[in-house]
Design a protein around this motif. Structure first.
Motif, PDB file in Angstrom:
ATOM      1  N   VAL A 121       0.946  -1.140  -0.085  1.00 15.41           N
ATOM      2  CA  VAL A 121      -0.027  -0.010  -0.016  1.00 15.41           C
ATOM      3  C   VAL A 121       0.870   1.057   0.039  1.00 15.41           C
ATOM      4  CG1 VAL A 121      -1.844   1.312   1.212  1.00 15.41           C
ATOM      5  CG2 VAL A 121      -1.796  -1.446   1.249  1.00 15.41           C
ATOM      6  N   LEU A 122       0.398   2.226  -0.625  1.00 23.34           N
ATOM      7  CA  LEU A 122       0.978   3.715  -0.685  1.00 23.34           C
ATOM      8  C   LEU A 122       0.423   4.668   0.155  1.00 23.34           C
ATOM      9  CD1 LEU A 122       1.746   4.180  -4.442  1.00 23.34           C
ATOM     10  CD2 LEU A 122       3.400   3.209  -2.338  1.00 23.34           C
ATOM     11  N   TYR A 123       0.628   5.031   1.518  1.00 21.16           N
ATOM     12  CA  TYR A 123       0.156   6.167   2.229  1.00 21.16           C
ATOM     13  C   TYR A 123       0.399   7.560   2.317  1.00 21.16           C
ATOM     14  CZ  TYR A 123      -1.881   2.203   5.000  1.00 21.16           C
ATOM     15  OH  TYR A 123      -2.625   0.980   5.080  1.00 21.16           O
ATOM     16  N   LYS A 124      -0.409   8.403   2.316  1.00 21.35           N
ATOM     17  CA  LYS A 124       0.025   9.746   2.415  1.00 21.35           C
ATOM     18  C   LYS A 124       0.822   9.747   3.757  1.00 21.35           C
ATOM     19  CE  LYS A 124      -4.395  11.929   0.703  1.00 21.35           C
ATOM     20  NZ  LYS A 124      -5.331  12.712   1.022  1.00 21.35           N
ATOM     21  N   ALA A 125       1.668  11.161   3.720  1.00 18.69           N
ATOM     22  CA  ALA A 125       2.455  11.184   4.816  1.00 18.69           C
ATOM     23  C   ALA A 125       2.245  10.934   6.159  1.00 18.69           C
ATOM     24  CB  ALA A 125       2.973  12.411   4.882  1.00 18.69           C
ATOM     25  N   GLU A 126       0.762  11.395   5.989  1.00 17.32           N
ATOM     26  CA  GLU A 126       0.117  11.428   7.603  1.00 17.32           C
ATOM     27  C   GLU A 126      -0.709  10.192   7.678  1.00 17.32           C
ATOM     28  OE1 GLU A 126      -2.467  13.519   4.922  1.00 17.32           O
ATOM     29  OE2 GLU A 126      -0.420  13.706   5.347  1.00 17.32           O
ATOM     30  N   GLY A 127      -0.986   9.414   6.869  1.00 17.26           N
ATOM     31  CA  GLY A 127      -1.677   8.135   6.845  1.00 17.26           C
ATOM     32  C   GLY A 127      -0.839   6.968   7.485  1.00 17.26           C
ATOM     33  N   SER A 128      -1.787   5.785   7.735  1.00 18.28           N
ATOM     34  CA  SER A 128      -1.228   4.727   8.125  1.00 18.28           C
ATOM     35  C   SER A 128      -2.393   3.397   8.136  1.00 18.28           C
ATOM     36  CB  SER A 128      -0.796   4.947   9.588  1.00 18.28           C
ATOM     37  OG  SER A 128      -1.877   4.928  10.806  1.00 18.28           O
ATOM     38  N   PRO A 129      -1.866   2.100   8.478  1.00 20.51           N
ATOM     39  CA  PRO A 129      -3.012   1.451   8.407  1.00 20.51           C
ATOM     40  C   PRO A 129      -4.074   1.537   9.311  1.00 20.51           C
ATOM     41  CG  PRO A 129      -0.933   0.231   8.083  1.00 20.51           C
ATOM     42  CD  PRO A 129      -0.707   1.740   8.405  1.00 20.51           C
ATOM     43  N   GLY A 130      -3.981   1.812  10.486  1.00 19.18           N
ATOM     44  CA  GLY A 130      -4.993   2.105  11.633  1.00 19.18           C
ATOM     45  C   GLY A 130      -5.719   3.589  11.334  1.00 19.18           C
ATOM     46  N   GLU A 131      -5.154   4.636  10.610  1.00 18.52           N
ATOM     47  CA  GLU A 131      -5.704   5.621  10.563  1.00 18.52           C
ATOM     48  C   GLU A 131      -6.153   6.332   9.214  1.00 18.52           C
ATOM     49  OE1 GLU A 131      -2.919   8.645  11.787  1.00 18.52           O
ATOM     50  OE2 GLU A 131      -2.196   7.367  13.278  1.00 18.52           O
ATOM     51  N   GLY A 132      -6.099   5.259   8.246  1.00 15.70           N
ATOM     52  CA  GLY A 132      -6.654   5.509   6.808  1.00 15.70           C
ATOM     53  C   GLY A 132      -5.418   6.469   6.334  1.00 15.70           C
ATOM     54  N   GLY A 133      -5.652   7.031   5.015  1.00 13.90           N
ATOM     55  CA  GLY A 133      -4.874   7.724   4.279  1.00 13.90           C
ATOM     56  C   GLY A 133      -4.210   7.196   3.115  1.00 13.90           C
ATOM     57  N   ALA A 134      -4.664   5.937   2.685  1.00 13.67           N
ATOM     58  CA  ALA A 134      -4.307   4.748   1.641  1.00 13.67           C
ATOM     59  C   ALA A 134      -4.443   5.728   0.344  1.00 13.67           C
ATOM     60  CB  ALA A 134      -4.670   3.594   1.462  1.00 13.67           C
ATOM     61  N   LEU A 135      -3.421   5.861  -0.662  1.00 10.30           N
ATOM     62  CA  LEU A 135      -3.346   6.401  -1.892  1.00 10.30           C
ATOM     63  C   LEU A 135      -3.655   5.350  -3.266  1.00 10.30           C
ATOM     64  CD1 LEU A 135      -0.658   9.173  -1.766  1.00 10.30           C
ATOM     65  CD2 LEU A 135      -3.225   9.461  -1.590  1.00 10.30           C
ATOM     66  N   TRP A 136      -3.053   3.940  -2.631  1.00  5.11           N
ATOM     67  CA  TRP A 136      -3.016   3.076  -3.795  1.00  5.11           C
ATOM     68  C   TRP A 136      -3.026   1.692  -2.911  1.00  5.11           C
ATOM     69  CZ3 TRP A 136       0.793  -0.360  -5.228  1.00  5.11           C
ATOM     70  CH2 TRP A 136       0.461  -1.252  -6.496  1.00  5.11           C
ATOM     71  N   SER A 137      -3.517   0.576  -3.424  1.00  5.96           N
ATOM     72  CA  SER A 137      -3.301  -0.507  -2.927  1.00  5.96           C
ATOM     73  C   SER A 137      -2.930  -1.427  -3.957  1.00  5.96           C
ATOM     74  CB  SER A 137      -4.440  -0.971  -2.167  1.00  5.96           C
ATOM     75  OG  SER A 137      -4.619  -2.441  -1.614  1.00  5.96           O
ATOM     76  N   ALA A 138      -2.155  -2.615  -3.778  1.00  7.86           N
ATOM     77  CA  ALA A 138      -1.976  -3.614  -4.992  1.00  7.86           C
ATOM     78  C   ALA A 138      -3.010  -4.919  -4.597  1.00  7.86           C
ATOM     79  CB  ALA A 138      -0.555  -4.122  -4.805  1.00  7.86           C
ATOM     80  N   TYR A 139      -3.739  -4.839  -3.667  1.00  9.35           N
ATOM     81  CA  TYR A 139      -4.757  -5.975  -3.361  1.00  9.35           C
ATOM     82  C   TYR A 139      -3.958  -7.233  -3.380  1.00  9.35           C
ATOM     83  CZ  TYR A 139      -8.653  -3.062  -4.389  1.00  9.35           C
ATOM     84  OH  TYR A 139      -9.579  -2.185  -4.522  1.00  9.35           O
ATOM     85  N   THR A 140      -2.943  -7.347  -2.557  1.00 10.81           N
ATOM     86  CA  THR A 140      -2.135  -8.547  -2.323  1.00 10.81           C
ATOM     87  C   THR A 140      -2.210  -9.151  -0.997  1.00 10.81           C
ATOM     88  OG1 THR A 140      -0.148  -7.162  -2.108  1.00 10.81           O
ATOM     89  CG2 THR A 140      -0.298  -7.950  -4.205  1.00 10.81           C
ATOM     90  N   TRP A 141      -3.234  -8.781  -0.164  1.00 14.27           N
ATOM     91  CA  TRP A 141      -3.409  -9.387   1.194  1.00 14.27           C
ATOM     92  C   TRP A 141      -3.395 -10.989   0.766  1.00 14.27           C
ATOM     93  CZ3 TRP A 141      -7.134  -6.340  -1.218  1.00 14.27           C
ATOM     94  CH2 TRP A 141      -8.078  -6.888  -1.344  1.00 14.27           C
ATOM     95  N   ASP A 142      -3.215 -11.591   1.931  1.00  7.93           N
ATOM     96  CA  ASP A 142      -3.134 -13.057   2.246  1.00  7.93           C
ATOM     97  C   ASP A 142      -2.629 -13.911   1.006  1.00  7.93           C
ATOM     98  OD1 ASP A 142      -4.424 -12.805   4.394  1.00  7.93           O
ATOM     99  OD2 ASP A 142      -6.299 -12.582   3.631  1.00  7.93           O
ATOM    100  N   LYS A 143      -1.625 -13.113   0.412  1.00  6.02           N
ATOM    101  CA  LYS A 143      -0.673 -13.752  -0.906  1.00  6.02           C
ATOM    102  C   LYS A 143       0.492 -14.103  -0.310  1.00  6.02           C
ATOM    103  CE  LYS A 143      -4.002 -12.915  -3.809  1.00  6.02           C
ATOM    104  NZ  LYS A 143      -5.314 -13.166  -3.320  1.00  6.02           N
ATOM    105  N   ILE A 144       0.953 -13.915   0.625  1.00  4.27           N
ATOM    106  CA  ILE A 144       2.496 -14.408   1.207  1.00  4.27           C
ATOM    107  C   ILE A 144       2.206 -15.226   2.364  1.00  4.27           C
ATOM    108  CG2 ILE A 144       3.656 -12.354   0.382  1.00  4.27           C
ATOM    109  CD1 ILE A 144       3.786 -11.109   3.202  1.00  4.27           C
TER     110      ILE A 144
END
Length: 61
Positions: free
Chosen positions: A38-61
């Motif tokens: 995931v690409l996040y804004k400088a002030e964003g994080s997984p728990g706070e939001g702010g995602a700019l882009w996602s590769a949809y690769t969860w649960d693939k590793i």
């Protein structure tokens, strides 16, 4: 296996190679614990939001 195209946080699709980091200084990439890249804004994080882009690769590793 079908993998959806990457999309913006608002649900609109991106073209190949477009990650939405223009005009977002401090954007950072994160390979999350669930395997999603995931690409996040400088002030964003997984728990706070702010995602700019996602590769949809969860649960693939």
């Amino acid at each position: 296996m079908h993998v959806p195209p990457p999309e913006w946080a608002d649900g609109t699709s991106t073209r190949s190679g477009a990650a939405g980091t223009c005009n977002n200084p401090g954007t950072y990439a994160l390979l999350q614990e669930d395997g999603n890249f995931v690409l996040y804004k400088a002030e964003g994080s997984p728990g706070e939001g702010g995602a700019l882009w996602s590769a949809y690769t969860w649960d693939k590793i």
